[in-house]
Scaffold this motif. Structure first.
Motif, mmCIF file in Angstrom:
data_model
loop_
_atom_site.group_PDB
_atom_site.id
_atom_site.type_symbol
_atom_site.label_atom_id
_atom_site.label_comp_id
_atom_site.label_asym_id
_atom_site.label_seq_id
_atom_site.Cartn_x
_atom_site.Cartn_y
_atom_site.Cartn_z
ATOM 1 N N LYS A 174 -4.446 19.240 97.135
ATOM 2 C CA LYS A 174 -3.554 18.143 96.764
ATOM 3 C C LYS A 174 -3.903 16.907 97.588
ATOM 4 C CE LYS A 174 0.348 21.071 95.422
ATOM 5 N NZ LYS A 174 1.755 21.441 95.708
ATOM 6 N N LEU A 175 -4.160 15.820 96.889
ATOM 7 C CA LEU A 175 -4.608 14.597 97.550
ATOM 8 C C LEU A 175 -3.669 13.442 97.223
ATOM 9 C CD1 LEU A 175 -6.947 13.245 99.189
ATOM 10 C CD2 LEU A 175 -7.964 12.673 96.982
ATOM 11 N N THR A 176 -3.153 12.780 98.258
ATOM 12 C CA THR A 176 -2.323 11.587 98.084
ATOM 13 C C THR A 176 -2.690 10.588 99.176
ATOM 14 O OG1 THR A 176 -0.519 12.273 99.551
ATOM 15 C CG2 THR A 176 -0.420 13.050 97.267
ATOM 16 N N ASP A 177 -2.003 9.448 99.172
ATOM 17 C CA ASP A 177 -2.234 8.481 100.248
ATOM 18 C C ASP A 177 -1.764 9.035 101.596
ATOM 19 O OD1 ASP A 177 0.428 8.449 99.597
ATOM 20 O OD2 ASP A 177 0.620 6.279 99.472
ATOM 21 N N LYS A 178 -0.880 10.047 101.554
ATOM 22 C CA LYS A 178 -0.431 10.664 102.807
ATOM 23 C C LYS A 178 -1.557 11.449 103.483
ATOM 24 C CE LYS A 178 3.903 9.301 102.698
ATOM 25 N NZ LYS A 178 5.015 10.240 102.627
ATOM 26 N N SER A 179 -2.603 11.769 102.720
ATOM 27 C CA SER A 179 -3.774 12.415 103.324
ATOM 28 C C SER A 179 -4.467 11.461 104.291
ATOM 29 C CB SER A 179 -4.746 12.871 102.232
ATOM 30 O OG SER A 179 -4.117 13.722 101.299
ATOM 31 N N ASP A 180 -4.527 10.186 103.916
ATOM 32 C CA ASP A 180 -5.077 9.163 104.817
ATOM 33 C C ASP A 180 -4.187 8.976 106.039
ATOM 34 O OD1 ASP A 180 -7.314 8.660 103.303
ATOM 35 O OD2 ASP A 180 -6.549 6.824 102.379
ATOM 36 N N TYR A 237 -9.979 16.095 110.449
ATOM 37 C CA TYR A 237 -9.270 14.943 109.886
ATOM 38 C C TYR A 237 -8.635 15.254 108.528
ATOM 39 C CZ TYR A 237 -11.993 12.247 113.324
ATOM 40 O OH TYR A 237 -12.548 11.759 114.484
ATOM 41 N N VAL A 238 -9.040 16.360 107.918
ATOM 42 C CA VAL A 238 -8.567 16.675 106.572
ATOM 43 C C VAL A 238 -7.142 17.202 106.632
ATOM 44 C CG1 VAL A 238 -8.985 18.053 104.501
ATOM 45 C CG2 VAL A 238 -10.911 17.179 105.838
ATOM 46 N N ALA A 239 -6.268 16.645 105.800
ATOM 47 C CA ALA A 239 -4.859 17.049 105.765
ATOM 48 C C ALA A 239 -4.740 18.484 105.276
ATOM 49 C CB ALA A 239 -4.075 16.113 104.864
ATOM 50 N N PRO A 240 -3.778 19.265 105.819
ATOM 51 C CA PRO A 240 -3.674 20.685 105.452
ATOM 52 C C PRO A 240 -3.427 20.933 103.968
ATOM 53 C CG PRO A 240 -1.812 19.976 106.814
ATOM 54 C CD PRO A 240 -2.826 18.900 106.868
ATOM 55 N N GLU A 241 -2.618 20.077 103.316
ATOM 56 C CA GLU A 241 -2.342 20.300 101.886
ATOM 57 C C GLU A 241 -3.584 20.079 101.029
ATOM 58 O OE1 GLU A 241 -1.634 15.927 102.519
ATOM 59 O OE2 GLU A 241 -1.201 17.788 103.623
ATOM 60 N N TYR A 242 -4.456 19.195 101.474
ATOM 61 C CA TYR A 242 -5.714 18.957 100.763
ATOM 62 C C TYR A 242 -6.695 20.096 101.044
ATOM 63 C CZ TYR A 242 -9.957 16.430 99.273
ATOM 64 O OH TYR A 242 -11.132 16.071 98.660
ATOM 65 N N LEU A 243 -6.706 20.555 102.285
ATOM 66 C CA LEU A 243 -7.614 21.633 102.682
ATOM 67 C C LEU A 243 -7.247 22.952 102.009
ATOM 68 C CD1 LEU A 243 -9.946 22.481 104.605
ATOM 69 C CD2 LEU A 243 -8.200 22.975 106.326
ATOM 70 N N LEU A 244 -5.945 23.239 101.901
ATOM 71 C CA LEU A 244 -5.504 24.533 101.392
ATOM 72 C C LEU A 244 -5.258 24.540 99.891
ATOM 73 C CD1 LEU A 244 -2.990 25.447 104.267
ATOM 74 C CD2 LEU A 244 -5.337 26.243 103.987
ATOM 75 N N ASP A 245 -4.644 23.452 99.384
ATOM 76 C CA ASP A 245 -4.226 23.437 97.978
ATOM 77 C C ASP A 245 -4.955 22.398 97.130
ATOM 78 O OD1 ASP A 245 -2.300 25.376 98.647
ATOM 79 O OD2 ASP A 245 -0.903 23.816 99.300
#
Length: 447
Positions: A330-336, A320-328
């Motif tokens: 970076k957390l935004t509402d787009k992660s949800d 469920y984890v967004a790739p940009e959060y997993l790799l870099d």
């Protein structure tokens, strides 16, 4: 009220004797009237001649000043009237604006429970007798002995489920209130922070698509959270449990997706500050007796909004984890939004977010499904067998297109959750909270 007060004061002032009475502007009698000297007596004037002519002169002056008084009085009356009218109009306009703003504020902040006829009052009223000690917002601290009695000493027969953070028990309190008690596993400082975070957020948030936290308890090293009872467990249980999704029709799945989108939109767009859930997954989507979906587990939630947050400790569930959060990081509402897309694929395909394909090898649902979601000839064949051939194909293609957008690797390509919400409303029947007429849908599918 302040505006009306000003208007009344203005009217009183202009109607007072100071402004309404005629002004006496007659000059005081002169000490000596200047008289043109005659040739005979340049310094003295006959007193009789002065007496004879002075009344005419003073009479003319009085008449002249009376006319002037009337003009000034009329001007003051007209000016005060105009001023009063202007003040009155301004006050009316201000009152009108205030009423409009108040109505708009009430409309935009109207409790969703009231809007859809859902009242939390009866639940909270029943629970009021259990409140003791301190309170955090609307969350009550509950005596440990009450929880022991309500769960039959946390008997295994009352276990509703088991999550990564502990067991969940069904509780029956004396005032005929049923609830769910989560007994958290000991986990040190991390578990303590998540426990406090859950209470903090859910003491501020009340929404029809967010689970209601009724109370909490701290007993020794044990920590307990008491929620409203969700009779149909979690979406994960319904999709991947013993029934394998057979209880969830196509329309119910669309309703669940719409409910989740509404809950996320509330967090992203209506909370101040905005909230990023950070752990959206099917096991954290709970279903009540009518399959209304509610978001739960806010232990990892964080204030965010649209601004990028970096250096946030990686948390969440694999798949469920967004790739940009997993790799870099970076957390935004787009992660949800990405996590929502994964949940949508679960609803559509009936598969888990990560599945084992070989010894030591796993494959994500996104990687597996992406090539087939955009192929209309293949898409109907990968749909969950429990709902296969039960939907309008046009709606199936629409949902697949939404899922593809939500799980885009680049966050900027993903839609806002508000756009997702509006895309689902026409796909959900009227009686389930959308705008779809089922008869029209049936005719469309037969055409």
């Amino acid at each position: 009220m302040k505006v009306l007060f000003i208007v009344f004061v203005s009217i009183w002032v202009f109607s007072s004797p100071l402004f309404s009475a005629p002004l006496d502007v007659r000059p005081d009698p002169p000490v000596a009237d200047p008289v043109i000297p005659t040739e005979k007596d340049p310094f003295f004037v006959n007193s009789s001649s002065v007496n004879a002519h002075s009344p005419e002169v003073s009479g003319a002056k009085v008449v002249h000043h009376q006319d002037l008084n009337k003009k000034i009085l009329i001007a003051l009356v007209v000016a005060s009237t105009l001023f009063g009218v202007i003040l009155l109009l301004l006050s009316c306009f201000s009152i009108y604006r205030l009423k409009r703003l108040k109505k708009w504020h009430e409309k935009t902040n109207q409790s969703p429970e009231a809007a859809r006829g859902i009242s939390l009052g009866p639940i909270l009223d029943k629970f009021a007798s259990l409140r003791i000690g301190s309170k955090k917002g609307s969350i009550a601290e509950i005596e440990y002995q009450l929880l022991v009695a309500a769960t039959n000493n946390f008997h295994e027969d009352n276990i509703l489920g088991e999550g990564g953070s502990g067991h969940i028990y069904k509780a029956h309190f004396d005032n005929d209130l049923h609830a769910a008690v989560k007994k958290l596993s000991a986990g040190g400082q991390v578990a303590q922070r998540e426990f406090e975070n859950e209470i903090e957020w859910l003491s501020k948030i009340q929404h029809q698509n967010i689970v209601l936290l009724l109370g909490y308890c701290i007993h020794g090293e044990g920590q307990y959270l008491v929620y409203e009872l969700m009779h149909n467990s979690s979406l994960e249980f319904q999709l991947h449990g013993p029934s394998h999704g057979k209880s969830l029709t196509w329309h119910l799945r669309m309703k669940i997706a719409l409910d989740v989108a509404r809950g996320l939109e509330y967090l992203h767009e209506h909370c101040n500050p905005p909230v990023i859930h950070r752990d959206l997954k099917s096991s954290n989507i709970l279903l009540d007796s009518n399959f209304n979906a509610k978001l739960s587990d806010f232990g990892l939630a964080i204030a965010g909004g649209n601004s990028h947050k970096t250096n946030i400790k990686l948390s969440g569930t694999l798949g469920y984890v967004a790739p940009e959060y997993l790799l870099d990081g970076k957390l935004t509402d787009k992660s949800d939004v990405y996590a929502f897309g994964v949940v949508l694929l679960e609803l559509l395909l009936g598969r888990r977010p990560v599945e084992k394909v070989a010894e030591g090898q796993c494959q994500s649902i996104v990687t597996w499904a992406m090539p087939q979601l955009t192929d209309r000839s293949k898409l109907p064949n990968i749909v969950d067998p429990a709902i296969k051939n039960t939907m309008d194909l046009k709606h199936l293609y629409q949902v697949a297109a939404i899922a593809v957008l939500c799980v885009q690797p680049e966050p900027s390509y993903r839609p806002l959750i508000t756009d997702v919400l509006h895309s689902f409303i026409p796909l959900v029947p009227l009686d389930l909270g959308g705008s779809l007429r089922v008869m029209d849908s049936a005719l469309s599918s037969c055409a």
